[in-house]
Design a protein around this motif. Structure first.
Motif, PDB file in Angstrom:
ATOM      1  N   ASP A  80       0.916  -1.326  -0.186  1.00 28.70           N
ATOM      2  CA  ASP A  80       0.086  -0.072   0.118  1.00 28.70           C
ATOM      3  C   ASP A  80       0.814   1.157  -0.040  1.00 28.70           C
ATOM      4  O   ASP A  80       0.617   2.167  -0.658  1.00 28.70           O
ATOM      5  N   ASN A  81       1.916   1.382   0.933  1.00 34.45           N
ATOM      6  CA  ASN A  81       2.784   2.431   0.898  1.00 34.45           C
ATOM      7  C   ASN A  81       3.413   2.593  -0.523  1.00 34.45           C
ATOM      8  O   ASN A  81       3.582   3.785  -1.122  1.00 34.45           O
ATOM      9  N   ARG A 113       2.273   1.711  -3.326  1.00 36.17           N
ATOM     10  CA  ARG A 113       1.282   2.147  -4.261  1.00 36.17           C
ATOM     11  C   ARG A 113       1.047   3.495  -3.948  1.00 36.17           C
ATOM     12  O   ARG A 113       0.971   4.367  -5.220  1.00 36.17           O
ATOM     13  N   HIS A 114       0.869   4.041  -2.971  1.00 35.70           N
ATOM     14  CA  HIS A 114       0.604   5.409  -2.752  1.00 35.70           C
ATOM     15  C   HIS A 114       1.530   6.215  -3.266  1.00 35.70           C
ATOM     16  O   HIS A 114       1.306   7.440  -3.824  1.00 35.70           O
ATOM     17  N   GLU A 158       1.635   6.344  -7.026  1.00 36.03           N
ATOM     18  CA  GLU A 158       0.351   7.219  -7.333  1.00 36.03           C
ATOM     19  C   GLU A 158       0.883   8.536  -7.339  1.00 36.03           C
ATOM     20  O   GLU A 158       0.404   9.529  -8.269  1.00 36.03           O
ATOM     21  N   HIS A 193       4.350  13.697   2.166  1.00 30.46           N
ATOM     22  CA  HIS A 193       3.701  12.575   1.914  1.00 30.46           C
ATOM     23  C   HIS A 193       3.666  11.473   2.804  1.00 30.46           C
ATOM     24  O   HIS A 193       4.838  11.319   3.378  1.00 30.46           O
ATOM     25  N   SER A 217       3.943   8.413   3.012  1.00 24.99           N
ATOM     26  CA  SER A 217       4.648   7.292   2.652  1.00 24.99           C
ATOM     27  C   SER A 217       6.154   7.704   2.488  1.00 24.99           C
ATOM     28  O   SER A 217       6.940   6.396   2.837  1.00 24.99           O
TER      29      SER A 217
END
Length: 161
Positions: free
Chosen positions: A80-81, A83-84, A87, A130, A132
């Motif tokens: 998830d991290n 992917r964030h 993005e 951010h 992440s």
């Protein structure tokens, strides 16, 4: 996908140097008939060897005088991290390249900015806040000895022509 022969490689090399070549000019340079050349070019496009055509813009004339290499370490290492973070990068046009790495840092970015203030705003206002991102290191490029050129398509995977 089909195996590339010498004509395919020549077509790719010439188009990589100048994608505006007409089919007739390209056919003449690779020593094929225009119809054969056109069919091969279309096949190379359909097979994905040619992903697209674009203009190469002058970075400095457009006001992006600084090239910066930025290394980024993520706060946590999970999908998830990552992917964030990916993005985030996809929304940032000043990021010219982004590579996930093994070792000490997680990512290395090539970022263009107009000046030091813009670089500071990018790092302090975009990357560091951010969720992440844990750590950022920045280096300013003093001189580019070689920038993105073409792929060595005239060689085979083994390195021989």
């Amino acid at each position: 996908m089909t195996q590339l022969d010498q004509f395919d490689r020549k077509i790719l090399a010439h188009l990589q140097d100048d994608a505006r070549l007409t089919n007739n000019d390209l056919a003449e340079r690779v020593n094929l008939s225009p119809s054969q050349c056109s069919r091969r070019r279309q096949r190379l496009e359909e097979d994905g060897y040619i992903r697209g055509y674009r203009a190469v813009l002058d970075r400095e004339k457009l006001g992006y005088t600084l090239v910066n290499i930025i290394s980024v370490t993520l706060a946590t290492h999970n999908r998830d991290n990552a992917r964030h973070f990916a993005e985030l990068l996809s929304r940032l046009p000043e990021v010219q390249e982004a590579h996930a790495l093994t070792g000490e840092m997680d990512y290395i970015l090539k970022v263009v900015t107009p000046d030091l203030r813009s670089l500071s705003e990018f790092v302090n206002g975009v990357l560091l806040p951010h969720e992440s991102v844990q750590h950022v290191k920045t280096a300013i490029v003093l001189e580019s000895l070689k920038e993105a050129g073409g792929l060595p398509v005239r060689q085979t995977a083994s390195g021989r022509a």
